[in-house]
Motif scaffolding. Structure first.
Motif, short mmCIF file in Angstrom:
data_model
loop_
_atom_site.label_atom_id
_atom_site.label_comp_id
_atom_site.label_asym_id
_atom_site.label_seq_id
_atom_site.Cartn_x
_atom_site.Cartn_y
_atom_site.Cartn_z
N THR A 195 0.87 -1.09 -0.01
CA THR A 195 0.11 -0.06 0.13
C THR A 195 0.89 1.29 -0.07
O THR A 195 1.99 1.32 0.69
N ILE A 196 0.48 2.26 -0.78
CA ILE A 196 1.32 3.65 -0.68
C ILE A 196 1.06 4.06 0.55
O ILE A 196 -0.29 4.33 1.12
N GLY A 197 2.27 4.37 1.11
CA GLY A 197 2.22 5.32 2.40
C GLY A 197 1.99 6.78 2.28
O GLY A 197 2.06 7.27 1.15
N SER A 198 1.85 7.37 3.44
CA SER A 198 1.12 8.91 3.59
C SER A 198 2.41 9.72 3.99
O SER A 198 2.32 10.92 4.21
N ALA A 199 3.84 9.27 3.91
CA ALA A 199 4.81 10.05 4.23
C ALA A 199 5.02 11.31 3.17
O ALA A 199 4.64 11.00 1.83
N ASP A 200 5.40 12.45 3.70
CA ASP A 200 5.73 13.62 3.11
C ASP A 200 7.25 13.23 2.44
O ASP A 200 8.12 12.46 2.92
N LEU A 228 9.04 7.27 -11.45
CA LEU A 228 8.14 7.54 -10.59
C LEU A 228 8.54 8.11 -9.35
O LEU A 228 9.28 7.79 -8.86
N ILE A 229 7.60 9.07 -8.86
CA ILE A 229 7.57 9.59 -7.45
C ILE A 229 6.13 9.39 -6.82
O ILE A 229 5.37 9.83 -7.54
N GLU A 230 6.07 8.62 -5.91
CA GLU A 230 4.68 8.49 -5.44
C GLU A 230 4.52 8.56 -3.98
O GLU A 230 5.43 7.69 -3.35
N THR A 231 3.61 8.97 -3.39
CA THR A 231 3.25 8.97 -1.91
C THR A 231 1.72 9.69 -1.73
O THR A 231 1.38 10.39 -2.47
N ARG A 232 1.16 9.36 -0.65
CA ARG A 232 -0.04 9.93 -0.37
C ARG A 232 0.23 11.27 0.49
O ARG A 232 -0.93 11.94 0.82
N GLY A 233 1.34 11.41 0.95
CA GLY A 233 1.62 12.86 1.37
C GLY A 233 2.04 13.77 0.59
O GLY A 233 1.43 13.96 -0.51
N ASP A 234 2.98 14.94 1.11
CA ASP A 234 3.08 16.04 0.10
C ASP A 234 4.52 16.09 -0.41
O ASP A 234 5.21 15.02 0.26
N LEU A 235 4.72 16.67 -1.63
CA LEU A 235 5.91 16.59 -2.26
C LEU A 235 6.60 18.06 -2.31
O LEU A 235 6.20 19.16 -2.65
#
Length: 127
Positions: A15-20, A48-55
């Protein structure tokens, strides 16, 4: 680069995490002097750059594209806000830039074949 939820590792598809993610990414900055490199070569690509957080940070890359195999999504996929300026010197090729909100400039030097989408109409993050 993917932020993965640690609890999902080892159980099939993670699962994709929510880390910034704070990243200063530079690739292909001297591409014209690289042997065999070019805007359409396999060198100097970010897939690919992927997260549920911020970039946050800054992205300065030669190409944002797909590796020519597989059927998954490629690009910069962010569940929160993108505040990192994105400079793609050559091509956005069959990849997307998707975030809840995009609060920084995106520059593409040659061509774009993909979507650039802010998903939240109010510009709110989707944490």
């Amino acid at each position: 680069m993917r932020a993965i939820d640690a609890a999902s590792i080892g159980g099939g598809s993670p699962t994709i995490g929510s880390a910034d993610i704070k990243a200063d990414i530079k690739s292909g900055l001297d591409i014209q002097n690289s042997i065999g490199a070019g805007p359409n070569s396999v060198d100097a690509h970010v897939y690919l750059i992927e997260t549920r957080g911020d970039l946050t940070g800054a992205i300065d890359i030669a190409n944002l594209t797909y590796p020519r195999v597989g059927v998954r999504q490629y690009g910069i996929i962010v569940g929160g806000a993108i505040t990192a300026p994105i400079n793609i010197r050559y091509n956005l090729e069959i990849a997307d830039i998707i975030a809840a909100s995009i609060d920084a400039p995106i520059t593409i030097g040659v061509s774009a074949k993909g979507a650039i989408v802010a998903t939240d109409p109010l510009g709110q993050t989707l944490h």
